[in-house]
Design a protein around this motif. Structure first.
Motif, PDB file in Angstrom:
ATOM      1  N   THR A 147       0.477  -1.098  -0.180  1.00 17.68           N
ATOM      2  CA  THR A 147       0.133   0.004   0.024  1.00 17.68           C
ATOM      3  C   THR A 147       0.861   1.199  -0.167  1.00 17.68           C
ATOM      4  O   THR A 147       1.770   1.471   0.724  1.00 17.68           O
ATOM      5  CB  THR A 147      -1.032   0.130   1.285  1.00 17.68           C
ATOM      6  N   THR A 159      -7.265   7.358   4.587  1.00 17.79           N
ATOM      7  CA  THR A 159      -7.967   6.450   2.777  1.00 17.79           C
ATOM      8  C   THR A 159      -8.087   5.299   2.962  1.00 17.79           C
ATOM      9  O   THR A 159      -9.212   5.178   2.619  1.00 17.79           O
ATOM     10  CB  THR A 159      -6.855   6.913   1.344  1.00 17.79           C
ATOM     11  N   ASP A 160      -7.115   4.615   3.888  1.00 14.59           N
ATOM     12  CA  ASP A 160      -7.849   3.056   3.866  1.00 14.59           C
ATOM     13  C   ASP A 160      -8.618   3.025   4.523  1.00 14.59           C
ATOM     14  O   ASP A 160      -9.544   2.253   3.958  1.00 14.59           O
ATOM     15  CB  ASP A 160      -6.628   2.621   4.592  1.00 14.59           C
ATOM     16  N   ASN A 193     -11.524   3.795   1.578  1.00 10.59           N
ATOM     17  CA  ASN A 193     -11.368   2.625   0.867  1.00 10.59           C
ATOM     18  C   ASN A 193     -12.407   1.740   0.798  1.00 10.59           C
ATOM     19  O   ASN A 193     -13.042   0.601   0.433  1.00 10.59           O
ATOM     20  CB  ASN A 193     -10.032   2.849  -0.390  1.00 10.59           C
ATOM     21  N   ARG A 194     -12.043   0.831   2.614  1.00  8.13           N
ATOM     22  CA  ARG A 194     -12.425  -0.151   2.589  1.00  8.13           C
ATOM     23  C   ARG A 194     -14.444  -0.201   2.851  1.00  8.13           C
ATOM     24  O   ARG A 194     -14.979  -0.988   1.812  1.00  8.13           O
ATOM     25  CB  ARG A 194     -12.353  -0.585   3.947  1.00  8.13           C
ATOM     26  N   TYR A 201      -5.787  -0.206   1.359  1.00  4.66           N
ATOM     27  CA  TYR A 201      -5.981  -0.468   0.331  1.00  4.66           C
ATOM     28  C   TYR A 201      -4.336  -0.382  -1.002  1.00  4.66           C
ATOM     29  O   TYR A 201      -3.828  -0.132  -0.910  1.00  4.66           O
ATOM     30  CB  TYR A 201      -6.326   0.585  -0.505  1.00  4.66           C
ATOM     31  N   TYR A 202      -4.044  -1.708  -1.527  1.00  2.00           N
ATOM     32  CA  TYR A 202      -3.148  -1.986  -2.750  1.00  2.00           C
ATOM     33  C   TYR A 202      -2.885  -1.740  -3.739  1.00  2.00           C
ATOM     34  O   TYR A 202      -4.328  -1.772  -4.335  1.00  2.00           O
ATOM     35  CB  TYR A 202      -2.774  -3.577  -1.850  1.00  2.00           C
ATOM     36  N   GLN A 229      -7.277  -1.968 -10.180  1.00  2.00           N
ATOM     37  CA  GLN A 229      -6.610  -2.257  -8.832  1.00  2.00           C
ATOM     38  C   GLN A 229      -8.204  -2.171  -7.764  1.00  2.00           C
ATOM     39  O   GLN A 229      -8.144  -2.667  -6.238  1.00  2.00           O
ATOM     40  CB  GLN A 229      -6.502  -0.526  -8.286  1.00  2.00           C
ATOM     41  N   ASP A 230      -8.990  -1.408  -7.940  1.00  2.00           N
ATOM     42  CA  ASP A 230     -10.345  -1.906  -7.114  1.00  2.00           C
ATOM     43  C   ASP A 230     -11.276  -3.085  -6.956  1.00  2.00           C
ATOM     44  O   ASP A 230     -11.267  -3.290  -5.606  1.00  2.00           O
ATOM     45  CB  ASP A 230     -11.568  -0.588  -7.647  1.00  2.00           C
ATOM     46  N   ASN A 261      -8.940  -5.107  -4.578  1.00  2.00           N
ATOM     47  CA  ASN A 261      -8.860  -4.755  -3.189  1.00  2.00           C
ATOM     48  C   ASN A 261     -10.463  -5.068  -2.749  1.00  2.00           C
ATOM     49  O   ASN A 261     -10.450  -5.601  -1.259  1.00  2.00           O
ATOM     50  CB  ASN A 261      -8.657  -2.989  -2.573  1.00  2.00           C
ATOM     51  N   GLY A 270      -9.089  -7.650  -0.613  1.00  2.00           N
ATOM     52  CA  GLY A 270      -8.142  -7.321   0.175  1.00  2.00           C
ATOM     53  C   GLY A 270      -7.838  -7.961   1.430  1.00  2.00           C
ATOM     54  O   GLY A 270      -6.865  -7.676   1.603  1.00  2.00           O
TER      55      GLY A 270
END
Length: 281
Positions: A134, A143-144, A147-148, A159-160, A197-198, A201, A205
């Protein structure tokens, strides 16, 4: 156990072949004596261009294994201008790669490998599907969780970034299903910002082993952030001595004439080395 061979994965179209040459040149120069098999998933790169690249890589005892993807796999996938089928290739890599292959390191083409990546390649995934980094920084704590919440994956620790992925192919063959990926893309179409990428995750994720981005996926835009968060330790000398993978994330790229990033000269250096060592495509 150390290996003198690594299996690599790239997924791209012919427009990114020049950048692939640079990335592989940097990897070769960072790994003297190491043989690499480079699996290239593509939709239809002309054979003459692949032949030129294959001939050049053979000089280093690298082998190129192009795999033209079976498009029937994507007959149920939401495919549009924004969601081309190529975006799914790395997520479904285990389906296309040889059955006897149990591990592969995926690399985006907008990367320089400036120190050995074998410690990452040999990482024990301990039951996880993949290892990834990440891009930590001053806003990571905000932000993590956002995003979750956005991707509805509350088990993920972060978020990787999908530009560097060490994959356990045996586990992915068991657990990664095309229908799950296509359904997720369809059901979350309105909130996907970086679609592949989304999806990575959102679905997986919680099954990703986190690794240090400053070593294995350094965001070349964020030198000042790495320097600040490390209290001055991760300066340019530290990067050149420790960082293995330098990733030119974002829209601005070092092969563009207008690029003025801190690592622009380093990228130009490897471009010139690639031109000396490999035939033109």
């Amino acid at each position: 156990m150390e290996t003198t061979r690594m299996d690599l994965l790239v997924t791209l179209d012919e427009h990114y072949l020049p950048q692939l040459r640079v990335m592989l040149t940097s990897l070769h120069l960072s790994h003297p004596g190491v043989r690499c098999r480079v699996y290239l998933l593509h939709r239809g790169i002309p054979e003459e261009r692949l032949a030129a690249l294959r001939e050049g890589l053979a000089r280093w005892d690298f082998s190129l294994v192009p795999i033209q993807v079976d498009e029937t796999v994507f007959q149920d996938a939401p495919v549009t201008d924004r969601y081309p089928q190529e975006m799914y290739y790395r997520l479904l890599a285990a389906r296309f790669l040889p059955e006897e292959l149990d591990r592969v390191l995926y690399l985006d083409p907008d990367i320089l490998v400036i120190n050995p990546v074998r410690p990452l390649y040999e990482t024990d995934l301990a039951g996880d599907l993949m290892a990834a980094a990440t891009h930590t920084g001053l806003l990571a704590g905000i932000t993590d969780p956002m995003n979750r919440l956005r991707l509805e994956n509350y088990e993920a620790e972060a978020y990787y970034n999908s530009g560097v992925l060490l994959m356990d192919l045996e586990a992915m063959r068991r657990e990664v299903r095309p229908a799950d990926i296509f359904d997720y893309a369809r059901e979350h179409a309105d909130i996907l910002l970086l679609p592949d990428q989304d999806i990575l995750n959102g679905l997986y994720g919680g099954r990703i082993l986190g690794v240090d981005d400053s070593l294995w996926n350094y965001d070349a835009r964020r030198f000042d952030r790495y320097l600040l968060t490390s209290q001055g330790m991760k300066d340019m000398d530290w990067v050149m001595g420790h960082t293995a993978i330098l990733h030119f994330c974002g829209k601005r790229k070092p092969w563009q004439r207008s690029y003025q990033g801190r690592f622009a000269a380093l990228y130009k250096h490897y471009q010139h080395l690639a031109d000396r060592q490999l035939p033109p495509l």
